[in-house]
Motif scaffolding. Structure first.
Motif, short mmCIF file in Angstrom:
data_model
loop_
_atom_site.label_atom_id
_atom_site.label_comp_id
_atom_site.label_asym_id
_atom_site.label_seq_id
_atom_site.Cartn_x
_atom_site.Cartn_y
_atom_site.Cartn_z
N LEU A 86 0.89 -1.18 0.00
CA LEU A 86 0.00 0.00 0.00
C LEU A 86 0.91 1.22 0.00
CD1 LEU A 86 -3.18 0.55 2.16
CD2 LEU A 86 -1.45 2.34 1.99
N TYR B 5 0.98 13.46 -2.90
CA TYR B 5 -0.42 13.41 -2.42
C TYR B 5 -0.52 13.01 -0.95
CZ TYR B 5 -1.42 13.50 -7.42
OH TYR B 5 -1.48 13.85 -8.74
N GLY C 144 -0.70 13.03 3.16
CA GLY C 144 -1.38 13.85 4.16
C GLY C 144 -2.76 14.33 3.75
N GLN C 145 -3.33 13.68 2.73
CA GLN C 145 -4.69 14.06 2.30
C GLN C 145 -5.68 12.96 2.62
OE1 GLN C 145 -5.04 15.75 -1.73
NE2 GLN C 145 -2.82 15.87 -1.82
N LEU D 44 -5.38 9.89 1.91
CA LEU D 44 -5.50 8.93 0.82
C LEU D 44 -5.10 7.53 1.28
CD1 LEU D 44 -6.54 9.29 -1.97
CD2 LEU D 44 -4.23 9.82 -2.75
N ASP E 162 1.39 -6.48 5.55
CA ASP E 162 2.84 -6.61 5.70
C ASP E 162 3.39 -5.19 5.75
OD1 ASP E 162 3.13 -9.44 5.50
OD2 ASP E 162 2.63 -9.25 3.37
N ALA E 163 3.84 -4.75 6.91
CA ALA E 163 4.44 -3.42 7.01
C ALA E 163 5.91 -3.54 6.65
CB ALA E 163 4.27 -2.87 8.42
N ILE F 277 7.80 2.42 10.74
CA ILE F 277 6.98 3.61 10.42
C ILE F 277 5.68 3.18 9.74
CG2 ILE F 277 6.91 5.76 9.06
CD1 ILE F 277 9.99 5.89 9.46
N TYR G 218 -0.43 1.56 10.29
CA TYR G 218 -1.51 0.59 10.45
C TYR G 218 -2.03 0.56 11.89
CZ TYR G 218 -0.27 -1.00 5.78
OH TYR G 218 -0.04 -1.06 4.44
N HIS H 223 -2.27 3.00 13.82
CA HIS H 223 -3.14 4.18 13.93
C HIS H 223 -4.59 3.81 13.61
CE1 HIS H 223 -4.15 8.48 13.61
NE2 HIS H 223 -4.82 8.16 12.51
N PHE H 224 -4.77 2.81 12.74
CA PHE H 224 -6.12 2.40 12.36
C PHE H 224 -6.60 1.17 13.13
CE2 PHE H 224 -4.79 4.99 8.78
CZ PHE H 224 -5.93 5.76 8.57
C1 LIG Z 1 2.07 5.27 4.97
C2 LIG Z 1 1.39 6.06 3.84
C3 LIG Z 1 0.60 5.10 2.96
C4 LIG Z 1 0.42 7.11 4.46
O1 LIG Z 1 -0.25 7.78 3.41
P1 LIG Z 1 -1.01 9.19 3.61
O2 LIG Z 1 -1.99 9.35 2.50
O3 LIG Z 1 -0.02 10.29 3.77
O4 LIG Z 1 -1.73 8.96 5.00
P2 LIG Z 1 -3.15 9.59 5.43
O5 LIG Z 1 -3.17 11.04 5.06
O6 LIG Z 1 -4.26 8.74 4.91
O7 LIG Z 1 -3.07 9.44 7.01
C5 LIG Z 1 -4.19 8.98 7.73
C6 LIG Z 1 -3.89 9.08 9.19
O8 LIG Z 1 -2.74 8.25 9.48
C7 LIG Z 1 -1.76 9.01 10.15
N1 LIG Z 1 -0.45 8.50 9.69
C8 LIG Z 1 0.08 8.61 8.47
N2 LIG Z 1 1.29 7.99 8.43
C9 LIG Z 1 1.50 7.53 9.70
C10 LIG Z 1 2.56 6.81 10.31
N3 LIG Z 1 3.63 6.41 9.63
N4 LIG Z 1 2.46 6.49 11.62
C11 LIG Z 1 1.36 6.86 12.34
N5 LIG Z 1 0.31 7.54 11.80
C12 LIG Z 1 0.38 7.87 10.51
C13 LIG Z 1 -2.00 10.45 9.73
O9 LIG Z 1 -1.49 11.35 10.68
C14 LIG Z 1 -3.51 10.50 9.65
O10 LIG Z 1 -4.03 10.67 10.95
P3 LIG Z 1 -5.44 11.44 11.19
O11 LIG Z 1 -6.48 10.65 10.45
O12 LIG Z 1 -5.60 11.37 12.68
O13 LIG Z 1 -5.26 12.78 10.64
C15 LIG Z 1 2.43 6.87 2.99
O14 LIG Z 1 3.23 7.63 3.85
C16 LIG Z 1 3.34 5.98 2.14
O15 LIG Z 1 2.98 5.62 1.02
N6 LIG Z 1 4.54 5.66 2.63
C17 LIG Z 1 5.53 4.89 1.87
C18 LIG Z 1 5.09 3.48 1.66
C19 LIG Z 1 4.68 2.76 2.93
O16 LIG Z 1 5.32 2.89 3.98
N7 LIG Z 1 3.62 1.95 2.85
C20 LIG Z 1 3.07 1.23 4.01
C21 LIG Z 1 2.94 -0.23 3.74
S1 LIG Z 1 4.43 -1.08 3.34
#
Ligand SMILES: CC(C)(COP(=O)(O)OP(=O)(O)OC[C@H]1O[C@@H](n2cnc3c(N)ncnc32)[C@H](O)[C@@H]1OP(=O)(O)O)[C@@H](O)C(=O)NCCC(=O)NCCS
Length: 171
Positions: free
Chosen positions: A94, A100, A102-103, A105, A130-131, A135, A140, A142-143
């Motif tokens: 994912l 994009y 922090g929106q 998504l 699978d994280a 970070i 995950y 968080h959800f």
């Molecule tokens: C992790 C990732 C998917 C988050 O995407 P994003 O669109 O910026 O996240 P969102 O805007 O949907 O964040 C939703 C919520 O999660 C929180 N959040 C985002 N990343 C977080 C993290 N690493 N740790 C804790 N909370 C986090 C946000 O603060 C937000 O909180 P809120 O709803 O209380 O405001 C993105 O940073 C990414 O693609 N990272 C690189 C790839 C990766 O690590 N993928 C994960 C699976 S391997």
């Protein structure tokens, strides 16, 4: 009424060449490997598309899997039948493009994966992810996801709880 800025749909002939989530392995997977996995029915991929530009802003993959009963925390095991494994759906990858972030998504992609699992006629007890690192695991958590026993980077969320957790966060 204005159109939603993003639409999540199955991957088809979208242009994936410019996708950049900052993680080479996740970029390369979308650019080169995803089609092969789809053809072999190893996993299906869904993309968040920016409606105005048709750019791919994020993606995730979904496939069937199982969780060993012994990998679940004891309090959850207690509530389940003594089958060796329980059915689950796996979000293997994912990612959201850096432009994009922090929106909400990432959360929307997670919500979409759970919705598709719930809408399917095939039973699954949990969604498992699978994280790639701590970070990602924090994202995950968080959800409401929690790690499998002794597997800190494999996290799960029972579908029943998922619906309760995500309902109030629906984008
Ligand atoms: C992790 C990732 C998917 C988050 O995407 P994003 O669109 O910026 O996240 P969102 O805007 O949907 O964040 C939703 C919520 O999660 C929180 N959040 C985002 N990343 C977080 C993290 N690493 N740790 C804790 N909370 C986090 C946000 O603060 C937000 O909180 P809120 O709803 O209380 O405001 C993105 O940073 C990414 O693609 N990272 C690189 C790839 C990766 O690590 N993928 C994960 C699976 S391997």
């Amino acid at each position: 009424m204005s159109e939603a800025p993003f639409r999540i749909e199955p991957l088809s002939d979208h242009d994936r060449s410019e996708f950049d989530c900052g993680v080479d392995a996740l970029n390369a997977y979308l650019a080169r490997q995803v089609g092969q996995d789809r053809r072999r029915r190893m996993s299906f991929c869904f993309v968040a598309v920016e409606q105005a530009t048709r750019r791919v802003a994020g993606y995730y993959t979904l496939s069937a899997t199982g969780i060993e009963l012994s990998d679940l925390p004891p309090d959850i095991q207690k509530r389940l039948p003594r089958y060796p494994s329980v059915p689950a759906v796996r979000i293997g990858r994912l990612a959201v493009d850096q432009r994009y972030r922090g929106q909400r998504l990432g959360g929307a992609l997670l919500f979409d994966a759970i919705q598709r699992t719930v809408a399917s006629d095939i039973a699954a007890f949990a969604v498992i992810v699978d994280a790639k690192d701590d970070i990602a695991a924090a994202f995950y958590s968080h959800f409401g996801f929690q790690p499998l026993t002794n597997k800190p980077l494999k996290l799960f969320l029972p579908i029943g709880e998922a619906l309760r957790e995500l309902a109030f966060q629906r984008p």
